[in-house]
Design an enzyme around this catalytic site. Structure first.
Site, PDB file in Angstrom:
ATOM      1  N   ASN A 121      40.418  38.906  43.810  1.00  0.00           N
ATOM      2  CA  ASN A 121      40.897  39.631  42.627  1.00  0.00           C
ATOM      3  C   ASN A 121      40.942  41.118  42.974  1.00  0.00           C
ATOM      4  OD1 ASN A 121      38.278  40.936  41.913  1.00  0.00           O
ATOM      5  ND2 ASN A 121      37.663  38.800  41.639  1.00  0.00           N
ATOM      6  N   VAL A 174      37.789  29.946  45.983  1.00  0.00           N
ATOM      7  CA  VAL A 174      37.750  30.153  47.432  1.00  0.00           C
ATOM      8  C   VAL A 174      37.095  31.499  47.767  1.00  0.00           C
ATOM      9  CG1 VAL A 174      40.090  31.141  47.687  1.00  0.00           C
ATOM     10  CG2 VAL A 174      39.104  29.794  49.535  1.00  0.00           C
ATOM     11  N   ASP A 175      37.266  32.464  46.892  1.00  0.00           N
ATOM     12  CA  ASP A 175      36.654  33.788  47.069  1.00  0.00           C
ATOM     13  C   ASP A 175      35.125  33.669  47.129  1.00  0.00           C
ATOM     14  OD1 ASP A 175      36.434  36.560  47.200  1.00  0.00           O
ATOM     15  OD2 ASP A 175      37.005  36.917  45.113  1.00  0.00           O
ATOM     16  N   SER A 189      46.507  31.694  44.033  1.00  0.00           N
ATOM     17  CA  SER A 189      46.801  31.720  42.584  1.00  0.00           C
ATOM     18  C   SER A 189      46.800  30.356  41.899  1.00  0.00           C
ATOM     19  CB  SER A 189      48.146  32.412  42.282  1.00  0.00           C
ATOM     20  OG  SER A 189      48.057  33.815  42.411  1.00  0.00           O
ATOM     21  N   GLY A 216      44.369  28.170  41.445  1.00  0.00           N
ATOM     22  CA  GLY A 216      43.111  27.724  40.848  1.00  0.00           C
ATOM     23  C   GLY A 216      42.863  28.460  39.550  1.00  0.00           C
TER      24      GLY A 216
END
Ligand code: AR6
Length: 176
Positions: free
Chosen positions: A30, A39-40, A123, A125
């Site tokens: 983000n 995933v981040d 994008s 998820g």
């Protein structure tokens, strides 16, 4: 350089992207670059706390752009952090921004001589971009880029589920 047969340079796998031994993995981040879920979150957990330290010093990333950090405890040497658009129905410039996220990530990979780079389905998820439409953007933008660039040599679409992987495979087949 113009390469016509780029299909052989694109792979599709189902895997946890944090496990991949590649030059760079792409993070669906983000704008703060200070971590999150999906995933981040997985990348920050696997890379360790030094990643957050470096991300703090980067100072964020606007949607559609990309930034690069080291990979720390990951097998990957670099993490390319990009920010995809939040899906707002499709008329808020989402496709342009998603294309830009892929293109800017690939430009960053080239600039750092990354021969192999792996992408998650950016994008799709938390940000709710429809998966089939996102796969079309990912594949078409990557093919267009590889047609004019020798590096990266290989791009891996790293899906987290079989349904997403099949979307990529269908698109790549219909391209042959
Ligand atoms: N390996 C590969 N793919 C994964 C993994 C993994 N370990 N984990 C999830 N995915 P999302 P976004 C897939 O939500 O939609 C975060 O909070 C997942 O199945 O991670 O771009 C950020 O901080 C999906 O297909 O990213 C932002 O705030 C894809 O990765 C926001 O979420 C992307 O899902 C970004 O949302």
């Amino acid at each position: 350089m113009v390469e016509h047969d780029v299909g052989r340079r694109i792979q599709v796998i189902v895997e946890d992207i944090t496990k991949l031994d590649v030059d760079a993995i792409v993070n669906a981040a983000n704008e703060s670059l200070l971590g999150g879920g999906g995933v981040d979150g997985a990348i920050h957990r696997a890379a360790g706390p030094k990643l957050l330290e470096e991300c703090r010093s980067v100072g964020g990333c606007p949607t559609g752009e990309a930034r690069i950090t080291k990979g720390y405890n990951l097998p990957a040497r670099f993490i390319i952090h990009t920010v995809g658009p939040i899906w707002r129905g499709g008329n808020a410039g989402e496709e342009t921004l998603l294309r830009s996220a892929y293109r800017e990530s690939l430009i960053m990979a080239s600039a750092h001589q990354c021969r192999t780079v792996a992408f998650p389905a950016i994008s799709t998820g938390v940000y709710s971009y429809p998966k089939a439409q996102a796969a079309r953007v990912a594949v078409s933008e990557t093919i267009a880029y590889l047609q004019n660039q020798a590096i990266p040599e290989t791009v891996i679409f790293c899906a987290f589920d079989e349904t997403t992987a099949q979307l990529y495979r269908d698109l790549l087949q219909s391209d042959e």
